[in-house]
Structure formats: structure tokens, C-alpha cells
Write an enzyme that holds these catalytic residues in place. Sequence first.
Site, PDB file in Angstrom:
ATOM      1  N   ARG A   1       0.844  -1.200   0.000  1.00 29.02           N
ATOM      2  CA  ARG A   1       0.000   0.000   0.000  1.00 29.02           C
ATOM      3  C   ARG A   1       0.877   1.246   0.000  1.00 29.02           C
ATOM      4  NH1 ARG A   1      -5.121   2.103   2.114  1.00 29.02           N
ATOM      5  NH2 ARG A   1      -5.129   4.186   1.244  1.00 29.02           N
TER       6      ARG A   1
ATOM      7  N   ARG B   1      -5.380   0.945  -5.008  1.00 29.36           N
ATOM      8  CA  ARG B   1      -4.532   0.427  -3.930  1.00 29.36           C
ATOM      9  C   ARG B   1      -4.571  -1.089  -3.899  1.00 29.36           C
ATOM     10  NH1 ARG B   1      -8.397   3.366  -0.129  1.00 29.36           N
ATOM     11  NH2 ARG B   1      -7.937   4.898  -1.711  1.00 29.36           N
TER      12      ARG B   1
ATOM     13  N   ASP C   1      -6.669  -1.881   1.436  1.00 30.42           N
ATOM     14  CA  ASP C   1      -7.126  -0.821   2.320  1.00 30.42           C
ATOM     15  C   ASP C   1      -7.851  -1.487   3.473  1.00 30.42           C
ATOM     16  OD1 ASP C   1      -7.743   1.786   3.224  1.00 30.42           O
ATOM     17  OD2 ASP C   1      -9.651   1.784   2.150  1.00 30.42           O
TER      18      ASP C   1
ATOM     19  N   ASP D   1      -9.890  -0.493   6.927  1.00 23.99           N
ATOM     20  CA  ASP D   1     -10.497   0.576   7.715  1.00 23.99           C
ATOM     21  C   ASP D   1     -11.282  -0.009   8.881  1.00 23.99           C
ATOM     22  OD1 ASP D   1      -9.697   2.790   6.162  1.00 23.99           O
ATOM     23  OD2 ASP D   1     -11.386   2.524   4.797  1.00 23.99           O
TER      24      ASP D   1
END
Length: 165
Positions: free
Chosen positions: A83, A92, A95, A97
Amino acid sequence: MKYAYIALGGNLGEVKAAFGSARAEIAALPDTTVTASSLLYRTAPIGPPGQPDYYNAVIAAGTGISPLTLLNALQSIEQRHGRVRTLHWGARTLDLDIIAINTDIVELPQLSIPHPLMHTRQFVLRPMCDIYPAWHHPLLDVSAADLLADLLAAGEDPLTEGVVW
């Protein structure tokens, strides 16, 4: 122990393999166990034009580590998967989150929980509903299932059926 709900996204490279590896690395964190995984969904990109489609999923992990420690661990996992943060909402490899931790509210300079945009993103809500549709947004006072229903009622096309990863 609390439950963290972590959204996975990616659109470069071998995304399914990256997701599997990331899930294993999260499960290997101290005092952490992955307890559920959503299906994998293919979604149109948000952000700069010309990107390949994304893949999205959500996992649940019981954890005893702090939100900030978890964030730092997730960012390290992203980096190990190549990343690079150069373009906002750009393509990307991976990711990760934190979208929620139980129904806690966390406001730190580098972290907001629940994720401030989760209620506007079907690619987060649909996989979240696979594993915990009754999760209750502590700021909006509504369930994940109702948030998803609101997006669909507002005219968003439902995501195509997900697949096991």
C-alpha cells in the site's frame, strides 16, 4: 474483549490473496481472533477515473487491543501488502479501515469510530450486513440493515451477489 469491524478494499494485484493474507495477519495480532467474514463484493471505484473495479469485504474480530494500536497494526499490514498512499481515493493493493468497534464512539485526530462515511457506502454496509445486520450505529441510532435499506430506497442499485473468499 470488544468486536472490531474492519472493512477490506483493494483493486490492484491479487486482491483475494491479499484479503486472505490480511485476515490471517489480523487474526495473529495479540489478543485478537477473527470471528466472521462477509462475502466478497466487486464494486465500481470511487475517486479518480480509470481505476479497475474494487473488491470489498468486512471481517469481525474480537480484540483486547486499543483502537489506536489496532489502527497502527492495520496500517502496517497495508504497507506489507504494498500500500502506497499517494492519491486520495486512488487505486490500492489493500485498504483496511476500522468501521466500528462495538457501538463505541472514538474521536482522535487520526481515527474516528464509527467510520464517518460508512453510512453512505453500500460497499461497506452490504458486507457488514452479511455478518452483523443488527449492529447499531451509535451516532445515527439506526441498524446497519436499515442504513443499507435507506441507500437502496434512495435509488442505489444493489451490489451483485458476493462470493466466498
